[in-house]
Design a protein around this motif. Sequence first.
Motif, mmCIF file in Angstrom:
data_model
loop_
_atom_site.group_PDB
_atom_site.id
_atom_site.type_symbol
_atom_site.label_atom_id
_atom_site.label_comp_id
_atom_site.label_asym_id
_atom_site.label_seq_id
_atom_site.Cartn_x
_atom_site.Cartn_y
_atom_site.Cartn_z
ATOM 1 N N ARG A 5 1.409 -1.036 -0.482
ATOM 2 C CA ARG A 5 -0.023 0.415 0.082
ATOM 3 C C ARG A 5 1.200 1.305 0.034
ATOM 4 N N GLU A 6 0.343 2.121 -0.657
ATOM 5 C CA GLU A 6 1.470 3.598 -0.213
ATOM 6 C C GLU A 6 0.679 4.723 -0.473
ATOM 7 N N LEU A 7 0.587 5.748 1.142
ATOM 8 C CA LEU A 7 0.223 5.935 1.262
ATOM 9 C C LEU A 7 0.867 7.211 1.350
ATOM 10 N N PRO A 8 0.077 8.537 0.946
ATOM 11 C CA PRO A 8 1.115 9.857 1.342
ATOM 12 C C PRO A 8 1.079 10.556 2.201
ATOM 13 N N ILE A 9 2.249 11.229 2.582
ATOM 14 C CA ILE A 9 2.749 12.213 3.380
ATOM 15 C C ILE A 9 2.644 13.916 3.613
ATOM 16 N N ALA A 10 1.486 14.391 3.602
ATOM 17 C CA ALA A 10 1.234 15.819 2.920
ATOM 18 C C ALA A 10 0.966 16.727 3.933
ATOM 19 N N GLY A 11 0.961 16.001 5.672
ATOM 20 C CA GLY A 11 0.620 16.783 6.629
ATOM 21 C C GLY A 11 1.028 16.478 7.657
ATOM 22 N N ASN A 12 1.008 16.531 8.624
ATOM 23 C CA ASN A 12 1.304 16.444 10.184
ATOM 24 C C ASN A 12 0.333 14.803 10.322
ATOM 25 N N GLY A 13 -1.184 15.292 9.635
ATOM 26 C CA GLY A 13 -1.722 14.012 10.282
ATOM 27 C C GLY A 13 -1.645 12.617 9.194
ATOM 28 N N ASP A 14 -1.402 12.653 8.109
ATOM 29 C CA ASP A 14 -0.879 11.601 7.669
ATOM 30 C C ASP A 14 0.052 11.033 8.302
ATOM 31 N N VAL A 15 1.465 11.726 9.072
ATOM 32 C CA VAL A 15 2.518 10.946 9.645
ATOM 33 C C VAL A 15 1.948 10.018 10.750
ATOM 34 N N VAL A 16 0.810 10.482 11.737
ATOM 35 C CA VAL A 16 0.304 9.635 12.169
ATOM 36 C C VAL A 16 -0.788 8.449 11.604
ATOM 37 N N LEU A 17 -1.526 8.250 10.112
ATOM 38 C CA LEU A 17 -1.696 7.787 9.426
ATOM 39 C C LEU A 17 -0.926 6.191 9.296
ATOM 40 N N VAL A 18 0.089 7.014 8.993
ATOM 41 C CA VAL A 18 1.350 6.104 8.084
ATOM 42 C C VAL A 18 2.195 5.060 9.444
ATOM 43 N N ARG A 19 1.803 5.843 10.942
ATOM 44 C CA ARG A 19 2.214 5.297 12.144
ATOM 45 C C ARG A 19 1.484 3.387 12.445
ATOM 46 N N GLY A 56 7.462 17.579 1.622
ATOM 47 C CA GLY A 56 6.017 15.953 1.263
ATOM 48 C C GLY A 56 6.375 15.082 1.236
ATOM 49 N N GLY A 57 5.641 13.601 0.983
ATOM 50 C CA GLY A 57 6.053 12.567 -0.107
ATOM 51 C C GLY A 57 5.089 11.835 -0.148
ATOM 52 N N ARG A 58 5.831 10.371 0.134
ATOM 53 C CA ARG A 58 4.575 8.795 0.055
ATOM 54 C C ARG A 58 5.927 7.980 0.948
ATOM 55 N N VAL A 59 4.945 6.428 1.158
ATOM 56 C CA VAL A 59 5.709 5.710 1.621
ATOM 57 C C VAL A 59 5.023 4.564 0.797
ATOM 58 N N ARG A 60 5.863 3.739 0.768
ATOM 59 C CA ARG A 60 4.919 2.570 -0.073
ATOM 60 C C ARG A 60 5.773 1.004 1.528
ATOM 61 N N ILE A 61 4.446 0.297 1.783
ATOM 62 C CA ILE A 61 4.351 0.134 2.712
ATOM 63 C C ILE A 61 4.083 -1.967 2.075
ATOM 64 N N GLU A 62 5.152 -2.438 2.438
ATOM 65 C CA GLU A 62 4.722 -4.340 1.909
ATOM 66 C C GLU A 62 5.582 -5.047 2.938
ATOM 67 N N ILE A 63 5.374 -6.483 2.971
ATOM 68 C CA ILE A 63 5.224 -7.839 3.123
ATOM 69 C C ILE A 63 6.648 -7.991 2.470
ATOM 70 N N VAL A 64 7.153 -8.571 2.852
ATOM 71 C CA VAL A 64 8.687 -8.843 1.680
ATOM 72 C C VAL A 64 8.663 -10.656 2.347
ATOM 73 N N HIS A 65 9.797 -10.966 1.833
ATOM 74 C CA HIS A 65 9.974 -12.866 1.759
ATOM 75 C C HIS A 65 11.068 -13.068 1.664
ATOM 76 N N ASN A 66 12.142 -14.241 2.587
ATOM 77 C CA ASN A 66 13.482 -14.039 2.128
ATOM 78 C C ASN A 66 13.089 -15.568 3.006
ATOM 79 N N GLY A 67 13.097 -16.617 1.918
ATOM 80 C CA GLY A 67 13.024 -18.284 2.138
ATOM 81 C C GLY A 67 11.925 -18.145 2.819
ATOM 82 N N VAL A 68 11.788 -18.767 4.199
ATOM 83 C CA VAL A 68 10.520 -18.775 5.113
ATOM 84 C C VAL A 68 10.888 -17.650 5.866
ATOM 85 N N ARG A 69 11.342 -16.820 6.117
ATOM 86 C CA ARG A 69 11.207 -15.665 6.984
ATOM 87 C C ARG A 69 10.362 -14.410 6.328
#
Lengths: 133, 122
Positions: A5-19, A56-69
């Motif tokens: 998922r990609e979330l925007p970072i455009a204001g203080n409230g977005d920092v809270v949503l990203v967290r 401002g900017g954006r963040v991409r949040i994803e689950i990644v795999h390395n073998g079984v980890r």
Amino acid sequence: MTQPRELPIAGNGDVVLVRQHVRKVAVEVGLSLVDQTKVVTAASELARNALVHAGGGRVRIEIVHNGVRQGLRLAFSDEGPGIPDVQQALTEGWSTGNGLGLGLSGSRRLMDEFELVSEPGEGTVITVTKWAR
Amino acid sequence: MDRVPILKLGDILIVTIQIDLEDQSVLALQEDLADTVVATGARGLIIDITAVEIVDSFIGRMLSTIASVARMLDAQTVVVGMRPAVAITLVELGLSLGGVRTALNLEKGVALLDHVWDRARR
């Protein structure tokens, strides 16, 4: 499973949503409570950095795999002024804003992997990963 | 923007942070607390962070700043209820909250203030 998922970072409230979203995915990946706290804290630092230094900017949040980890990967990107001297920017206590200069150096310590790509005038991409133990 | 309520109990102001704080709310709390210390003449300030899931460098700096400002206004600050995971993360981040007194919970925070005042009277 949560899709990337990609979330925007455009204001203080977005920092809270990203967290909040990072916390949710960190639980899903199976990170320990301490590691969840570290990842959410690093996300907060890096999101604020994008806001303060690049407007401002954006963040991409994803689950990644390395073998079984399983791991959680966050990629913060912005089109700001970029970082002319990356080594200096990673030095603890060095700051161009009015912060403590702990955002980058601290986030690197809190995560397992840390990659920073930046060119002056080209913006900055910071990719961090935490693996479940 | 959410504002954090400030409670007064005798000479002590008590603030319990129960929301995910935006930076603007953090700055507002800093100012509200300084104003309230002066308006009430409170000698002690307890900030309860039991419900706080993360303390990043911004919130950490706020805690240090509040403690310094309160000291100049003749009030002592105690931060209570820090979660173990938050303490571990803060140290790794590089923040030790130097100059900020801490106690495990509200009860111990009040006892610590009593102790500090006792010592000052002697």
